[in-house]
Motif scaffolding. Structure first.
Motif, PDB file in Angstrom:
ATOM      1  N   UNK A  22       0.784  -1.277  -0.022  1.00 14.27           N
ATOM      2  CA  UNK A  22       0.059   0.065   0.025  1.00 14.27           C
ATOM      3  C   UNK A  22       0.854   1.498   0.016  1.00 14.27           C
TER       4      UNK A  22
ATOM      5  N   UNK B 253       0.079   4.385   0.633  1.00 17.25           N
ATOM      6  CA  UNK B 253      -0.086   5.238   1.834  1.00 17.25           C
ATOM      7  C   UNK B 253       0.615   4.565   3.116  1.00 17.25           C
TER       8      UNK B 253
ATOM      9  N   UNK C 243       1.479  13.870  -5.609  1.00 18.01           N
ATOM     10  CA  UNK C 243       0.696  14.325  -4.539  1.00 18.01           C
ATOM     11  C   UNK C 243       1.569  13.791  -3.251  1.00 18.01           C
TER      12      UNK C 243
ATOM     13  N   UNK D  61      -2.192  12.167 -10.489  1.00 21.09           N
ATOM     14  CA  UNK D  61      -2.528  11.342  -9.375  1.00 21.09           C
ATOM     15  C   UNK D  61      -1.661  10.169  -9.533  1.00 21.09           C
TER      16      UNK D  61
ATOM     17  N   UNK E  51      -1.295  -6.039  -8.174  1.00 21.31           N
ATOM     18  CA  UNK E  51      -1.573  -5.620  -7.031  1.00 21.31           C
ATOM     19  C   UNK E  51      -0.907  -4.382  -6.699  1.00 21.31           C
TER      20      UNK E  51
ATOM     21  N   UNK F 214      -0.643  -0.033  -6.414  1.00 22.66           N
ATOM     22  CA  UNK F 214      -1.435   0.847  -6.769  1.00 22.66           C
ATOM     23  C   UNK F 214      -0.961   1.887  -7.825  1.00 22.66           C
TER      24      UNK F 214
ATOM     25  N   UNK G  45      -2.948  -0.083 -10.572  1.00 20.38           N
ATOM     26  CA  UNK G  45      -4.469  -0.179 -10.325  1.00 20.38           C
ATOM     27  C   UNK G  45      -5.220   1.264 -10.837  1.00 20.38           C
TER      28      UNK G  45
ATOM     29  N   UNK H  58      -7.958   1.354 -13.900  1.00 22.83           N
ATOM     30  CA  UNK H  58      -9.217   1.802 -13.633  1.00 22.83           C
ATOM     31  C   UNK H  58      -9.501   2.615 -14.642  1.00 22.83           C
TER      32      UNK H  58
ATOM     33  N   UNK I 255     -11.546  -6.319 -13.957  1.00 21.40           N
ATOM     34  CA  UNK I 255     -10.357  -6.298 -13.647  1.00 21.40           C
ATOM     35  C   UNK I 255      -9.957  -7.330 -12.779  1.00 21.40           C
TER      36      UNK I 255
ATOM     37  N   UNK J  52     -19.063   4.623 -12.144  1.00 23.07           N
ATOM     38  CA  UNK J  52     -17.942   4.286 -12.678  1.00 23.07           C
ATOM     39  C   UNK J  52     -17.146   5.261 -13.818  1.00 23.07           C
TER      40      UNK J  52
ATOM     41  N   UNK K 206     -10.470  10.861  -6.596  1.00 16.17           N
ATOM     42  CA  UNK K 206      -9.510  11.316  -7.298  1.00 16.17           C
ATOM     43  C   UNK K 206      -9.405  11.013  -9.073  1.00 16.17           C
TER      44      UNK K 206
ATOM     45  N   UNK L 207     -10.120 -13.907  -5.721  1.00 20.23           N
ATOM     46  CA  UNK L 207     -11.071 -12.749  -5.487  1.00 20.23           C
ATOM     47  C   UNK L 207     -12.178 -12.735  -6.177  1.00 20.23           C
TER      48      UNK L 207
ATOM     49  N   UNK M 212     -11.537  -3.640   1.350  1.00 21.76           N
ATOM     50  CA  UNK M 212     -10.428  -2.463   1.996  1.00 21.76           C
ATOM     51  C   UNK M 212      -8.953  -3.107   1.587  1.00 21.76           C
ATOM     52  N   UNK M 213      -8.888  -4.330   1.926  1.00 19.46           N
ATOM     53  CA  UNK M 213      -7.560  -5.066   2.038  1.00 19.46           C
ATOM     54  C   UNK M 213      -7.277  -5.562   0.484  1.00 19.46           C
ATOM     55  N   UNK M 214      -8.172  -5.061  -0.369  1.00 14.19           N
ATOM     56  CA  UNK M 214      -7.932  -5.510  -1.790  1.00 14.19           C
ATOM     57  C   UNK M 214      -8.040  -6.978  -2.110  1.00 14.19           C
TER      58      UNK M 214
ATOM     59  N   UNK N 124     -13.329  -5.757  -7.119  1.00 14.52           N
ATOM     60  CA  UNK N 124     -12.289  -4.954  -7.612  1.00 14.52           C
ATOM     61  C   UNK N 124     -12.909  -3.773  -8.455  1.00 14.52           C
ATOM     62  N   UNK N 125     -11.844  -2.782  -8.591  1.00 14.24           N
ATOM     63  CA  UNK N 125     -12.125  -1.506  -9.131  1.00 14.24           C
ATOM     64  C   UNK N 125     -12.727  -1.778 -10.595  1.00 14.24           C
ATOM     65  N   UNK N 126     -13.603  -1.127 -11.149  1.00 15.23           N
ATOM     66  CA  UNK N 126     -14.203   0.301 -10.641  1.00 15.23           C
ATOM     67  C   UNK N 126     -15.509  -0.197 -10.112  1.00 15.23           C
TER      68      UNK N 126
ATOM     69  N   UNK O 211     -10.018   2.390   0.214  1.00 10.61           N
ATOM     70  CA  UNK O 211      -8.589   2.109  -0.008  1.00 10.61           C
ATOM     71  C   UNK O 211      -8.024   3.151  -0.983  1.00 10.61           C
ATOM     72  N   UNK O 212      -6.633   2.745  -1.423  1.00 12.01           N
ATOM     73  CA  UNK O 212      -6.398   3.554  -2.431  1.00 12.01           C
ATOM     74  C   UNK O 212      -6.332   5.081  -2.376  1.00 12.01           C
TER      75      UNK O 212
ATOM     76  N   UNK P 264      -7.053   6.676   1.099  1.00 13.47           N
ATOM     77  CA  UNK P 264      -5.957   6.907   1.928  1.00 13.47           C
ATOM     78  C   UNK P 264      -4.901   7.941   1.852  1.00 13.47           C
ATOM     79  N   UNK P 265      -4.738   7.789   0.577  1.00 12.54           N
ATOM     80  CA  UNK P 265      -3.769   8.630   0.290  1.00 12.54           C
ATOM     81  C   UNK P 265      -4.209  10.324   0.270  1.00 12.54           C
ATOM     82  N   UNK P 266      -5.480  10.493  -0.014  1.00 14.10           N
ATOM     83  CA  UNK P 266      -6.021  11.834   0.159  1.00 14.10           C
ATOM     84  C   UNK P 266      -6.720  12.135   1.228  1.00 14.10           C
TER      85      UNK P 266
END
Lengths: 539, 300
Positions: A238, A240, A261, A321, A382, A384, A388, A392, A407, B62, B83, B157, B237-239, B243-245, B254-255, B258-260
């Motif tokens: 991860x 973060x 960022x 991003x 896996x 980010x 990922x 997306x 995906x 999406x 984001x 998954x 959350x743990x991936x 899955x996205x989207x 997650x993703x 967390x970053x933002x």
């Protein structure tokens, strides 16, 4: 004062300032300390010859030496190579068709066995012509090599089929870890699960899923190095977590790179305690269609997929991003062999008018019998950044022409297993990340499956193979460029064997006390950590 | 102490009262169990959001909109954007669909399997019961999340596997509770009578025993839905989940979230609130059902 004199004086002052800065910056390396760094992924195996990922470099390279390497003091150079296990850089003989290296004396593997020229020969034979069932991701780099031999314990001779400027960069590839002949003779797969090198650090510990560590090798062949007592790599998928690890000083650096960022957040939070190094990156994310599976065996479907992607728009926004930025073809953008913007815009998927491009994509899908839309499975890794994020984005791009992509994100091991063996996917997001910027070699990934060690689309294209060989034999850059354009057009437009997304941009914010490490356009280069030291006054 | 026969008698009275319960029952339930009613309202809102997401969501959940990346809540995007410029409100509304689908399917299938196994174990007793319960003990020795993680690690998954991962740990938990109720029912005269009449085992279990353990089963079921939603969010959350989207609350945490988290706090806050509210709602509702169905608590 005339304008010329003003300019002259300004230049002189700037020069003096630069000189002073250089003198002040030439700090004396300090010995001791343990470097803690974070790695976004675990190595799928320990065998660098087989692997193509940074995860098999950052925590592995410190255990190994190379025959020749990129100058660690000038890692951005594409021509500055220096000896690691050799004593002197070999001069081309026989019209550039023979290179003879003398090997350092007194070098020992970490188990105490002496290194000889035979170990180097066994290493390169494994890379160039691996035994049946043993993977070599870069065997195609050595197309020009006829033989490698050791007339005695201290001499290695490379005999080439033809003179090639691509030979020395191939030799200096940071994945070419020198292995023990005895271990390779015992089991050619031995290095997949074991570590034994002559590098600056000895393996101490590995906690699966958590960390790996090394301690200084006292008999390292460069006296006084390494400076560190040891290092510990912590695996943290991860982003973060990795950013917070640096922020909280649980780790000093992550060698791969962060998005803008994260750089801004770290800089804002820690100010001078963070130093940022940035560079263009010889790395790109590509979409590989599985041509052994329907409907990806149809070039019209593959072309529809690439036509749906708005690279010019994506570049503008994704660069905010993700660690991607530049729109480019198969060759490193800005290199003389790379396509210009005008040349790119002639190819499918790079047209400036995205609406026209998507209309053509829909037409092709309809023609191929998918007027009602198409469901595809995308294999993704896996991680980010940028997998990922770009995955997306791609799904949204394809959605706009009626392609519904699912995906399937996997950790590195299972991801490669899918990519190489299982192949239960229609398209896979993967990468072409190279070391020394050398497009002639860097584009070797796209040649036929039976010639390339890292082409996962499953196609055979002899026309492409001929172009590649002709390009590598072409003596003049002009001719190489001309062939490169045709080669690129075949890959990206006519056959759509591959789809380039965006080239990466490398940003490495690290703790300012980490010294001696210099960024380069590759996250594989200069990673043996022998030059790295910790400035205790800043800790 | 109330006996099982008393429960049957009360249940029989309820049979006669049922028409009245239908007319004013909801109001009575709300008066007696205001918190449960609040939970029920949350559950109903969730169900409606999931069913009518296509109508309620203001945007395609999406669709990327790079002109609206990481926008703060506004009239255009009431809960802000992520984001990729995706509308968070739309993703939360569609996320209810994922949460409820996984929650209900996992709870119902896992609970039902546990119900049948628990009653069967109690009915046969003896060595079968002993062995079966030790197997259940093994499963229950693993915490819920660990067990689910192990199942996902083995199966892989995807929504179907996430449902399997969640429902498998539910089976022993439900079986254990139901078995304890079924043990007393096994000794009831009507079960003996059914045996004496020569009914087959499956008929006795399905027709005579299972209907009498419905109360604890329903209570478990409502509790499981909340737990399943939480587990699905944890796995995502743990991936390891969807899955996205795909819009899913756990995935939204997650993703980027967390970053933002510092610069765009709405990204983690709203999906977090959605998860908390959903679990809270199901737990309140489940507690209220337990209080209503359990005669010992109802008598207070």
């Amino acid at each position: 004062m005339t304008r010329f004199r003003k300019t002259l004086m300004g230049t002189a002052l700037a020069g003096a300032a630069a000189l002073l800065a250089q003198v002040a910056g030439a700090e004396e390396p300090q010995r001791g300390g343990t470097l803690h760094f974070v790695v976004p992924d675990e190595p799928p195996s320990f065998d660098g010859h087989r692997e193509t990922t940074f995860a098999a470099v950052h925590p592995i390279a410190p255990f190994y030496s190379l025959l020749v390497r990129v100058n660690p003091d000038n890692p951005s150079s594409t021509t500055d190579f220096v000896c690691d296990l050799c004593t002197e850089m070999a001069k081309p003989e026989d019209g550039g068709k023979r290179y003879t290296f003398q090997i350092r004396e007194g070098v020992e593997f970490h188990d105490g066995t002496p290194l000889t020229a035979h170990d180097i020969v066994a290493t390169f034979q494994k890379i160039i012509d691996p035994p049946e069932g043993v993977g070599s991701a870069r065997k195609q780099y050595f197309e020009m090599v006829e033989s490698v031999s050791a007339p005695d314990d201290k001499t290695v001779v490379f005999q080439l089929k033809y003179a090639s400027g691509a030979f020395m960069p191939a030799l200096a590839n940071p994945f070419n870890y020198v292995y023990s002949k005895a271990k390779l003779d015992e089991d050619p797969h031995w290095y997949e699960k074991n570590i034994l090198g002559t590098g600056p650090f000895k393996f101490t510990d590995r906690q699966a899923g958590a960390s790996m560590s090394g301690e200084r090798y006292e008999n390292y062949h460069f006296e006084g190095r390494p400076y560190l007592d040891g290092w510990q790599a912590t695996f943290a998928p991860k982003q973060s977590v990795r950013v917070q690890a640096i922020r909280g000083d649980r780790a000093a650096i992550e060698f791969r790179g962060f998005p803008p960022k994260s750089r801004d957040d770290l800089k804002e939070a820690l100010g001078d305690q963070i130093t940022v190094q940035e560079s263009d990156w010889n790395c790109l994310l590509i979409v590989t269609p599985n041509q052994k599976r329907k409907p990806m065996d149809d070039a019209r479907v593959r072309k529809a997929l690439t036509l749906a992607i708005d690279r010019w728009g994506g570049s503008e926004y994704l660069s905010e991003i993700a660690i991607v930025k530049t729109v480019g073809g198969i060759a490193f953008p800005g290199h003389p062999l790379a396509a210009t913007k005008e040349e790119l815009q002639e190819m499918a998927g790079y047209w400036p008018d995205i609406e026209r491009s998507r209309a053509e994509a829909k037409r092709l899908l309809e023609e191929a019998g998918y007027a009602g839309g198409l469901d595809i499975v995308m294999n993704n890794r896996e991680i980010d950044q940028p997998y990922k994020i770009v995955g997306t984005w791609l799904i949204d791009q394809w959605r706009q022409v009626g392609i519904r992509a699912t995906q399937e994100v996997r950790p590195t091991g299972p991801f490669y297993d899918q990519l190489r063996t299982k192949k239960e996917w229609d398209v896979s997001l993967e990468f072409n990340c190279q070391t020394i910027v050398n497009p002639l070699l860097d584009v070797s990934k796209y040649i036929s499956e039976d010639k390339s060690g890292s082409q996962y689309g499953g196609y055979i294209d002899r026309e492409l193979d001929e172009m590649f060989e002709e390009m590598n034999r072409a003596p003049e850059e002009e001719k190489q460029r001309e062939i490169m354009r045709a080669y690129e057009k075949r890959i990206l437009d006519e056959q759509v064997h591959s789809m380039i997304t965006l080239w990466w941009y490398r940003i490495v914010p690290h703790r300012s006390y980490v010294k001696g490490w210099k960024i380069s356009p590759s996250h594989y280069i200069n990673q043996d950590l022998s030059n790295v030291w910790l400035d205790k006054s800043l800790m | 102490m109330a006996t099982t026969s008393e429960i049957r008698v009360e249940a029989a009275f309820e049979e006669f009262e049922r028409p009245r319960w239908r007319v004013s029952g909801i109001w009575q339930f709300a008066r007696r169990q205001p918190l449960g009613a609040a939970g029920g309202i949350i559950v109903i809102i969730m169900i409606l959001a999931a069913l009518f997401a296509d109508v309620l969501a203001p945007y395609d959940p999406v669709a990327n909109d790079f002109m609206a990346m990481s926008e703060a809540p506004s009239w255009t995007h009431p809960l802000g954007t992520d984001q990729f410029g995706r509308d968070l409100l739309s993703r939360i509304i569609y996320g209810a669909r994922t949460a409820l689908f996984v929650g209900f399917v996992a709870a119902f299938v896992g609970g039902t399997a546990g119900l049948i196994l628990g009653v069967t174990s109690a009915y046969f007793g003896g060595l079968f019961d002993l062995v079966f319960q030790r197997v259940m003990d093994v499963f229950m020795a693993f915490p819920l999340v660990i067990m689910a993680l192990a199942v996902v690690a083995i199966l892989g998954k995807g929504t179907e596997n996430v449902i399997l991962a969640i429902l498998i740990p539910f089976i022993p938990r439900c079986a254990r509770v139901v078995r304890s109720s079924a043990l007393s029912i096994r000794e009831m005269p009507y079960v003996d009578a059914a045996r004496a009449l020569g009914y087959r085992h499956h008929r006795i279990i399905l027709r005579h025993m299972i209907p009498n353990v419905t109360a604890p089963f329903l209570i478990m079921l409502t509790a499981f839905v909340g737990q399943a939603i939480l587990l699905e969010a944890s796995l995502s959350y743990l991936g390891l989940g969807v899955q996205e989207p795909t819009p899913a609350w756990g995935l939204m945490l997650q993703g980027g979230a967390e970053e933002y988290a510092e610069s765009a706090p709405w990204m983690p806050i709203f999906p977090g609130i959605a998860i908390s509210l959903a679990v809270f709602g199901f737990n309140l509702f489940g507690d209220a059902i337990r209080d209503t169905l359990d005669p010992r608590l109802r008598a207070r």
